[in-house]
Design a protein around this motif. Structure first.
Motif, PDB file in Angstrom:
ATOM      1  N   UNK A 169     -11.567 -17.388  34.823  1.00 26.69           N
ATOM      2  CA  UNK A 169     -11.417 -17.395  36.271  1.00 26.69           C
ATOM      3  C   UNK A 169     -12.516 -16.573  36.931  1.00 26.69           C
ATOM      4  N   UNK A 170     -12.892 -17.018  38.132  1.00 28.00           N
ATOM      5  CA  UNK A 170     -13.901 -16.306  38.910  1.00 28.00           C
ATOM      6  C   UNK A 170     -13.266 -15.873  40.230  1.00 28.00           C
ATOM      7  N   UNK A 171     -13.280 -14.576  40.432  1.00 25.91           N
ATOM      8  CA  UNK A 171     -12.648 -13.973  41.608  1.00 25.91           C
ATOM      9  C   UNK A 171     -13.684 -13.373  42.544  1.00 25.91           C
ATOM     10  N   UNK A 172     -13.302 -13.259  43.809  1.00 31.46           N
ATOM     11  CA  UNK A 172     -14.040 -12.405  44.734  1.00 31.46           C
ATOM     12  C   UNK A 172     -13.141 -11.221  45.075  1.00 31.46           C
ATOM     13  N   UNK A 173     -13.728 -10.024  45.143  1.00 33.59           N
ATOM     14  CA  UNK A 173     -12.964  -8.854  45.575  1.00 33.59           C
ATOM     15  C   UNK A 173     -12.321  -9.123  46.925  1.00 33.59           C
ATOM     16  N   UNK A 174     -13.123  -9.731  47.793  1.00 28.68           N
ATOM     17  CA  UNK A 174     -12.618 -10.062  49.119  1.00 28.68           C
ATOM     18  C   UNK A 174     -13.425 -11.240  49.653  1.00 28.68           C
ATOM     19  N   UNK A 175     -12.815 -11.945  50.584  1.00 24.18           N
ATOM     20  CA  UNK A 175     -13.496 -13.078  51.203  1.00 24.18           C
ATOM     21  C   UNK A 175     -14.426 -12.557  52.296  1.00 24.18           C
ATOM     22  N   UNK A 176     -15.702 -12.962  52.301  1.00 23.94           N
ATOM     23  CA  UNK A 176     -16.626 -12.468  53.326  1.00 23.94           C
ATOM     24  C   UNK A 176     -16.321 -13.010  54.716  1.00 23.94           C
ATOM     25  N   UNK A 177     -15.511 -14.043  54.795  1.00 22.06           N
ATOM     26  CA  UNK A 177     -15.258 -14.696  56.085  1.00 22.06           C
ATOM     27  C   UNK A 177     -13.980 -14.190  56.750  1.00 22.06           C
ATOM     28  N   UNK A 178     -12.907 -14.046  55.961  1.00 23.37           N
ATOM     29  CA  UNK A 178     -11.627 -13.680  56.581  1.00 23.37           C
ATOM     30  C   UNK A 178     -11.051 -12.381  56.038  1.00 23.37           C
ATOM     31  N   UNK A 179     -11.674 -11.818  54.986  1.00 24.52           N
ATOM     32  CA  UNK A 179     -11.239 -10.520  54.487  1.00 24.52           C
ATOM     33  C   UNK A 179     -10.078 -10.538  53.508  1.00 24.52           C
ATOM     34  N   UNK A 180      -9.578 -11.719  53.173  1.00 21.44           N
ATOM     35  CA  UNK A 180      -8.516 -11.791  52.167  1.00 21.44           C
ATOM     36  C   UNK A 180      -8.997 -11.144  50.873  1.00 21.44           C
ATOM     37  N   UNK A 181      -8.125 -10.375  50.237  1.00 24.69           N
ATOM     38  CA  UNK A 181      -8.516  -9.675  49.021  1.00 24.69           C
ATOM     39  C   UNK A 181      -8.145 -10.470  47.767  1.00 24.69           C
ATOM     40  N   UNK A 182      -8.914 -10.226  46.690  1.00 26.47           N
ATOM     41  CA  UNK A 182      -8.676 -10.850  45.384  1.00 26.47           C
ATOM     42  C   UNK A 182      -8.501 -12.358  45.503  1.00 26.47           C
ATOM     43  N   UNK A 183      -9.572 -13.006  45.894  1.00 22.46           N
ATOM     44  CA  UNK A 183      -9.541 -14.454  46.084  1.00 22.46           C
ATOM     45  C   UNK A 183      -9.952 -15.141  44.781  1.00 22.46           C
ATOM     46  N   UNK A 184      -9.079 -15.968  44.265  1.00 21.51           N
ATOM     47  CA  UNK A 184      -9.390 -16.769  43.084  1.00 21.51           C
ATOM     48  C   UNK A 184     -10.140 -18.012  43.544  1.00 21.51           C
ATOM     49  N   UNK A 185     -11.355 -18.198  43.051  1.00 19.66           N
ATOM     50  CA  UNK A 185     -12.150 -19.344  43.487  1.00 19.66           C
ATOM     51  C   UNK A 185     -11.845 -20.562  42.617  1.00 19.66           C
ATOM     52  N   UNK A 186     -12.333 -21.689  43.075  1.00 22.19           N
ATOM     53  CA  UNK A 186     -12.158 -22.929  42.318  1.00 22.19           C
ATOM     54  C   UNK A 186     -13.291 -23.127  41.315  1.00 22.19           C
ATOM     55  N   UNK A 187     -14.205 -22.175  41.244  1.00 25.98           N
ATOM     56  CA  UNK A 187     -15.347 -22.328  40.341  1.00 25.98           C
ATOM     57  C   UNK A 187     -14.932 -22.056  38.899  1.00 25.98           C
ATOM     58  N   UNK A 188     -15.512 -22.796  37.994  1.00 29.24           N
ATOM     59  CA  UNK A 188     -15.321 -22.553  36.568  1.00 29.24           C
ATOM     60  C   UNK A 188     -16.606 -22.046  35.952  1.00 29.24           C
ATOM     61  N   UNK A 189     -16.550 -21.780  34.670  1.00 24.06           N
ATOM     62  CA  UNK A 189     -17.741 -21.278  33.987  1.00 24.06           C
ATOM     63  C   UNK A 189     -18.892 -22.273  34.043  1.00 24.06           C
TER      64      UNK A 189
END
Ligand SMILES: [Zn+2]
Length: 77
Positions: free
Chosen positions: A16-36
């Motif tokens: 899984x690829x996560x973002x600490x936070x979304x740069x647009x809305x600030x939601x934390x720990x966003x799990x992205x749809x991207x794979x390896x």
């Protein structure tokens, strides 16, 4: 040359690829749809689109390194 303001950090956890936070809305720990596979393509410099699941904003990733996505827009304030 892509300015550092256009970067955003990501984290990997297993496949899984996560973002600490979304740069647009600030939601934390966003799990992205991207794979390896997507990440590896981005690392090769293949343009990759990421739709944020939280707010449906579209990030255009020009390339990726081990820590950051390098994108087409300024994400850091
Ligand atoms: Zn968001």
């Amino acid at each position: 040359m892509i300015p550092f303001e256009n970067t955003w950090p990501y984290e990997r956890s297993g496949k899984d690829i996560y973002l600490h936070s979304c740069p647009y809305c600030g939601t934390e720990s966003v799990l992205t749809s991207l794979g390896n596979d997507d990440l590896n393509r981005a690392k090769e410099g293949i343009k990759t689109y990421l739709i944020m699941p939280c707010c449906l904003e579209k990030m255009t990733i020009i390339e990726a390194d081990e820590d950051y996505f390098w994108t087409t827009e300024r994400l850091r304030k």
